[in-house]
Design a protein around this motif. Structure first.
Motif, PDB file in Angstrom:
ATOM      1  N   MET A   1     -14.651  38.393  -5.189  1.00 55.96           N
ATOM      2  CA  MET A   1     -13.413  38.437  -5.963  1.00 55.96           C
ATOM      3  C   MET A   1     -13.332  39.741  -6.738  1.00 55.96           C
ATOM      4  N   LEU A   5      -9.024  40.767 -10.951  1.00 51.11           N
ATOM      5  CA  LEU A   5      -8.394  39.459 -10.927  1.00 51.11           C
ATOM      6  C   LEU A   5      -9.203  38.426 -11.711  1.00 51.11           C
ATOM      7  N   GLN A   6     -10.209  38.870 -12.440  1.00 50.07           N
ATOM      8  CA  GLN A   6     -10.992  37.945 -13.245  1.00 50.07           C
ATOM      9  C   GLN A   6     -10.236  37.597 -14.523  1.00 50.07           C
ATOM     10  N   SER A  12     -13.098  32.606 -12.395  1.00 54.36           N
ATOM     11  CA  SER A  12     -12.311  33.134 -11.293  1.00 54.36           C
ATOM     12  C   SER A  12     -10.959  32.443 -11.230  1.00 54.36           C
ATOM     13  N   PRO A  13      -9.897  33.198 -10.993  1.00 51.30           N
ATOM     14  CA  PRO A  13      -8.559  32.592 -10.940  1.00 51.30           C
ATOM     15  C   PRO A  13      -8.385  31.705  -9.715  1.00 51.30           C
ATOM     16  N   PRO A  15      -6.196  30.071  -6.482  1.00 52.17           N
ATOM     17  CA  PRO A  15      -5.370  30.738  -5.461  1.00 52.17           C
ATOM     18  C   PRO A  15      -3.927  30.971  -5.902  1.00 52.17           C
ATOM     19  N   GLN A  17      -2.889  31.406  -8.905  1.00 53.25           N
ATOM     20  CA  GLN A  17      -2.897  32.469  -9.897  1.00 53.25           C
ATOM     21  C   GLN A  17      -3.012  33.842  -9.217  1.00 53.25           C
ATOM     22  N   GLU A  18      -3.838  33.921  -8.166  1.00 51.19           N
ATOM     23  CA  GLU A  18      -3.959  35.164  -7.413  1.00 51.19           C
ATOM     24  C   GLU A  18      -2.623  35.549  -6.784  1.00 51.19           C
ATOM     25  N   THR A  21      -0.330  36.842  -9.461  1.00 50.84           N
ATOM     26  CA  THR A  21      -0.831  38.137  -9.912  1.00 50.84           C
ATOM     27  C   THR A  21      -0.420  39.228  -8.938  1.00 50.84           C
ATOM     28  N   ASP A  22      -0.608  38.966  -7.644  1.00 54.51           N
ATOM     29  CA  ASP A  22      -0.224  39.950  -6.634  1.00 54.51           C
ATOM     30  C   ASP A  22       1.283  40.208  -6.668  1.00 54.51           C
ATOM     31  N   GLU A  41      -4.420  37.682 -16.461  1.00 55.28           N
ATOM     32  CA  GLU A  41      -4.629  39.055 -16.004  1.00 55.28           C
ATOM     33  C   GLU A  41      -5.516  39.822 -16.974  1.00 55.28           C
ATOM     34  N   ARG A  52      -4.116  43.667  -0.968  1.00 53.68           N
ATOM     35  CA  ARG A  52      -3.776  42.318  -1.402  1.00 53.68           C
ATOM     36  C   ARG A  52      -2.261  42.113  -1.527  1.00 53.68           C
TER      37      ARG A  52
END
Length: 278
Positions: A1, A5-6, A12-13, A15, A17-18, A21-22, A41, A52
């Motif tokens: 990861m 994105l931590q 860890s965020p 999915p 949240q990822e 974020t993207d 973030e 990503r």
């Protein structure tokens, strides 16, 4: 990861949240929209990881098309006519992105007037706009405005708004073609920092953009032939810009990507109009 994105607490965020974020980072990079900092973030203003965000670029493109589509609809609803509606829509798109892509088009047009590769790269890096760049901007705005005004005369408002949204998504994916298939033209540019994008991620983004175009286009009332013409025209525009870049500077830059997006936007609208010809 990725460390970027931590979460602040070290967890860890998830999915989802990822994903957001993207999407947020794609919108911050491609626009001037006031995208809020998400709670998880750690470094929201860092250069996004294009490996990503490429997967969410079709959706980000749709978001960037919302204000231009609303401006177009509002102008027509107020009885301002198709030409003024088209001008206001293009103005809204330009303000949304801060003329991000238009700047790349102007720099690219100026650079192609150089006599050598080194001279073309130097011209592209220069912040001044020359005669080629000025002409490219005028033609770019004129073609986009004329295409939207003509579209307003041929389809219902919902279909026209759908076309604006889909063009925003398709053209931004097409703008990635030079970044995916060409190496960076210089070692110190933004394209070098981005790196060469993975082709698998690009094809995924292209498939998502085509899927959005089909589903949303049909829902908006666009004919299947017109949607296919938009997808094909945008793809060919991206390929054409990549070919020109390979010939003139043996690589790609951020300006080339911006130029590809603008040409793809124009091509998609013209492709649709050809399919809708009276």
């Amino acid at each position: 990861m990725s460390d970027q994105l931590q979460q602040a607490d070290g967890i860890s965020p998830k999915p989802w949240q990822e994903f957001f974020t993207d999407l947020a980072r794609a919108l911050r990079f491609y626009s001037r929209l006031p995208v809020p900092v998400l709670p998880w973030e750690a470094d929201p203003h860092t250069l996004p990881d294009f490996g990503r965000i490429i997967r969410v670029l079709p959706l980000a493109g749709l978001v960037l098309g919302i204000l231009p589509a609303l401006a177009f609809a509002a102008a027509l609803g107020l009885g301002l006519g198709p030409w003024l509606a088209a001008i206001l829509s293009v103005a809204a798109a330009t303000v949304t992105t801060g003329a991000f892509h238009e700047d790349g088009l102007a720099d690219t047009a100026d650079s192609f007037g150089g006599s050598t590769r080194e001279r073309r790269l130097a011209i592209m890096k220069d912040s001044l706009i020359g005669s080629f760049g000025a002409c490219a901007l005028v033609l770019d705005l004129a073609l986009r405005i004329a295409a939207l005004a003509t579209l307003a005369e041929r389809v219902e408002l919902s279909a026209a708004m759908g076309a604006i949204l889909l063009t925003a998504a398709l053209s931004r994916v097409a703008g990635l073609v030079p970044l995916v298939f060409l190496p960076p033209a210089r070692p110190d540019g933004a394209a070098q920092a981005v790196g060469r994008l993975g082709r698998e991620s690009f094809w995924l983004a292209a498939a998502l953009a085509a899927g959005f175009a089909l589903l949303l286009g049909l829902a908006a009332g666009l004919p299947a032939a017109g949607i296919a013409a938009m997808v094909l025209a945008a793809a060919l525009a991206g390929i054409a810009l990549a070919g020109l870049a390979k010939r003139h500077i043996q690589g790609q830059t951020g300006d080339i990507a911006g130029a590809a997006q603008q040409v793809a936007e124009i091509a998609a609208l013209i492709g649709l109009l050809i399919a809708l010809r009276p």
